[in-house]
Write a protein that holds these residues in place. Structure first.
Motif, PDB file in Angstrom:
ATOM      1  N   GLU A  76     -44.038 -34.300-143.081  1.00 52.22           N
ATOM      2  CA  GLU A  76     -42.790 -34.674-142.250  1.00 52.22           C
ATOM      3  C   GLU A  76     -43.016 -34.987-140.963  1.00 52.22           C
ATOM      4  OE1 GLU A  76     -39.796 -31.647-142.303  1.00 52.22           O
ATOM      5  OE2 GLU A  76     -40.922 -30.309-141.209  1.00 52.22           O
ATOM      6  N   LEU A  77     -42.284 -36.078-140.253  1.00 49.74           N
ATOM      7  CA  LEU A  77     -42.519 -36.636-139.194  1.00 49.74           C
ATOM      8  C   LEU A  77     -41.725 -35.175-138.034  1.00 49.74           C
ATOM      9  CD1 LEU A  77     -42.454 -38.624-136.660  1.00 49.74           C
ATOM     10  CD2 LEU A  77     -39.835 -39.101-137.328  1.00 49.74           C
ATOM     11  N   VAL A  78     -42.500 -34.942-136.937  1.00 48.11           N
ATOM     12  CA  VAL A  78     -41.896 -33.914-135.857  1.00 48.11           C
ATOM     13  C   VAL A  78     -41.447 -34.821-134.662  1.00 48.11           C
ATOM     14  CG1 VAL A  78     -42.680 -32.200-134.453  1.00 48.11           C
ATOM     15  CG2 VAL A  78     -43.600 -32.185-136.664  1.00 48.11           C
ATOM     16  N   THR A 123     -53.879 -42.164-119.259  1.00 43.55           N
ATOM     17  CA  THR A 123     -55.112 -42.249-118.399  1.00 43.55           C
ATOM     18  C   THR A 123     -56.032 -41.618-119.048  1.00 43.55           C
ATOM     19  OG1 THR A 123     -54.155 -40.352-117.226  1.00 43.55           O
ATOM     20  CG2 THR A 123     -53.645 -42.572-116.287  1.00 43.55           C
ATOM     21  N   VAL A 124     -55.891 -40.666-119.938  1.00 39.78           N
ATOM     22  CA  VAL A 124     -56.791 -39.559-120.404  1.00 39.78           C
ATOM     23  C   VAL A 124     -57.051 -39.594-122.105  1.00 39.78           C
ATOM     24  CG1 VAL A 124     -57.153 -38.169-118.503  1.00 39.78           C
ATOM     25  CG2 VAL A 124     -55.360 -37.485-120.313  1.00 39.78           C
ATOM     26  N   LYS A 125     -55.847 -40.569-122.468  1.00 42.67           N
ATOM     27  CA  LYS A 125     -55.895 -40.746-123.885  1.00 42.67           C
ATOM     28  C   LYS A 125     -55.595 -39.680-124.741  1.00 42.67           C
ATOM     29  CE  LYS A 125     -58.908 -44.607-124.006  1.00 42.67           C
ATOM     30  NZ  LYS A 125     -59.928 -45.241-124.598  1.00 42.67           N
ATOM     31  N   MET A 126     -54.643 -39.002-124.196  1.00 44.33           N
ATOM     32  CA  MET A 126     -54.013 -37.740-124.832  1.00 44.33           C
ATOM     33  C   MET A 126     -52.697 -37.816-125.016  1.00 44.33           C
ATOM     34  SD  MET A 126     -56.677 -35.564-124.861  1.00 44.33           S
ATOM     35  CE  MET A 126     -55.870 -33.817-125.024  1.00 44.33           C
ATOM     36  N   VAL A 127     -52.155 -36.903-126.514  1.00 48.87           N
ATOM     37  CA  VAL A 127     -50.846 -36.987-126.765  1.00 48.87           C
ATOM     38  C   VAL A 127     -50.531 -35.204-126.729  1.00 48.87           C
ATOM     39  CG1 VAL A 127     -49.336 -37.267-128.469  1.00 48.87           C
ATOM     40  CG2 VAL A 127     -51.437 -38.744-128.139  1.00 48.87           C
ATOM     41  N   TYR A 128     -49.487 -34.728-126.553  1.00 47.09           N
ATOM     42  CA  TYR A 128     -49.126 -33.160-126.170  1.00 47.09           C
ATOM     43  C   TYR A 128     -48.202 -33.271-127.303  1.00 47.09           C
ATOM     44  CZ  TYR A 128     -52.430 -33.808-122.378  1.00 47.09           C
ATOM     45  OH  TYR A 128     -53.579 -34.070-121.580  1.00 47.09           O
ATOM     46  N   LEU A 129     -47.795 -31.887-127.707  1.00 48.19           N
ATOM     47  CA  LEU A 129     -46.453 -31.369-128.193  1.00 48.19           C
ATOM     48  C   LEU A 129     -46.243 -30.131-127.652  1.00 48.19           C
ATOM     49  CD1 LEU A 129     -44.516 -32.135-130.157  1.00 48.19           C
ATOM     50  CD2 LEU A 129     -45.433 -30.986-131.978  1.00 48.19           C
ATOM     51  N   GLN A 130     -45.297 -29.850-127.096  1.00 48.61           N
ATOM     52  CA  GLN A 130     -44.904 -28.613-126.324  1.00 48.61           C
ATOM     53  C   GLN A 130     -43.946 -28.106-127.266  1.00 48.61           C
ATOM     54  OE1 GLN A 130     -46.042 -26.883-123.690  1.00 48.61           O
ATOM     55  NE2 GLN A 130     -44.395 -25.202-124.453  1.00 48.61           N
ATOM     56  N   GLY A 145     -47.782 -39.975-132.606  1.00 51.77           N
ATOM     57  CA  GLY A 145     -46.626 -38.857-133.175  1.00 51.77           C
ATOM     58  C   GLY A 145     -47.414 -37.595-133.746  1.00 51.77           C
ATOM     59  N   TRP A 146     -46.708 -36.819-133.970  1.00 46.83           N
ATOM     60  CA  TRP A 146     -47.128 -35.442-134.690  1.00 46.83           C
ATOM     61  C   TRP A 146     -46.409 -35.323-135.971  1.00 46.83           C
ATOM     62  CZ3 TRP A 146     -50.844 -32.331-133.102  1.00 46.83           C
ATOM     63  CH2 TRP A 146     -51.304 -32.553-131.703  1.00 46.83           C
ATOM     64  N   TYR A 147     -46.822 -35.042-136.870  1.00 45.19           N
ATOM     65  CA  TYR A 147     -46.365 -34.483-138.310  1.00 45.19           C
ATOM     66  C   TYR A 147     -46.750 -33.315-138.616  1.00 45.19           C
ATOM     67  CZ  TYR A 147     -45.214 -39.784-138.563  1.00 45.19           C
ATOM     68  OH  TYR A 147     -44.804 -40.848-138.504  1.00 45.19           O
ATOM     69  N   ARG A 148     -46.093 -32.536-139.594  1.00 45.49           N
ATOM     70  CA  ARG A 148     -46.433 -31.334-140.205  1.00 45.49           C
ATOM     71  C   ARG A 148     -46.341 -31.410-141.629  1.00 45.49           C
ATOM     72  NH1 ARG A 148     -41.569 -27.687-137.354  1.00 45.49           N
ATOM     73  NH2 ARG A 148     -40.066 -28.426-138.826  1.00 45.49           N
ATOM     74  N   GLN A 149     -47.307 -30.603-142.267  1.00 52.81           N
ATOM     75  CA  GLN A 149     -47.053 -30.383-143.648  1.00 52.81           C
ATOM     76  C   GLN A 149     -47.216 -28.741-143.842  1.00 52.81           C
ATOM     77  OE1 GLN A 149     -49.658 -32.760-145.874  1.00 52.81           O
ATOM     78  NE2 GLN A 149     -48.582 -32.643-147.609  1.00 52.81           N
ATOM     79  N   LEU A 158     -50.473 -32.481-137.591  1.00 51.19           N
ATOM     80  CA  LEU A 158     -51.357 -33.568-137.538  1.00 51.19           C
ATOM     81  C   LEU A 158     -50.922 -34.671-136.353  1.00 51.19           C
ATOM     82  CD1 LEU A 158     -50.529 -33.088-140.993  1.00 51.19           C
ATOM     83  CD2 LEU A 158     -52.835 -34.031-140.825  1.00 51.19           C
ATOM     84  N   CYS A 159     -52.048 -34.935-135.788  1.00 53.18           N
ATOM     85  CA  CYS A 159     -51.796 -36.108-134.765  1.00 53.18           C
ATOM     86  C   CYS A 159     -51.856 -37.620-135.624  1.00 53.18           C
ATOM     87  CB  CYS A 159     -52.651 -36.230-133.739  1.00 53.18           C
ATOM     88  SG  CYS A 159     -52.556 -37.161-132.388  1.00 53.18           S
TER      89      CYS A 159
END
Length: 115
Positions: free
Chosen positions: A46-48, A74-81, A35-39, A94-95
């Motif tokens: 907080e959760l995004v 497959t490449v162990k990546m997380v993205y947030l568009q 997940g992505w969070y932000r501060q 933050l991831c």
């Protein structure tokens, strides 16, 4: 030891877009909910958005329809568009990866949205 490294933050004008990336290493990626969070300054973290390995996603109401989380096992990546960015989206992003009682954080990447 799980490590998460974020990238892709920066300065963008309101209405613009950014794509954040998070590289995962050190364990079996598919086991984790990511997940992505932000501060923002002076505010609580907080959760995004979150994404399970099974494809389920969850978003904060404030970003629904504008942000999209995805993961590539497959490449162990997380993205947030992030599209249609607003000034109130300004924060450190933050991831996060969690599995059972394991909860890991990256150091974060700054996103600043100017008017």
């Amino acid at each position: 030891q799980v490590q998460l490294v974020e990238s892709g933050g920066g300065l963008v004008q309101a209405g613009g877009s950014l794509r954040l990336s998070c590289a995962f290493s050190g364990s079996i990626f598919s086991l984790y909910v990511v997940g992505w969070y932000r501060q923002a300054p002076g505010k609580q973290r907080e959760l995004v958005a979150t994404a399970t390995n099974g494809g389920s996603t969850n978003y904060a109401d404030s970003v629904k329809g504008r942000f999209t989380i995805s993961r590539d096992n497959t490449v162990k990546m997380v993205y947030l568009q992030m599209d249609s960015l607003k000034r109130e989206d300004t924060a450190v992003y933050l991831c996060n990866a969690r599995w059972g009682n394991r909860n890991h954080w990256g150091l974060g990447t700054q996103v600043t949205v100017s008017s």
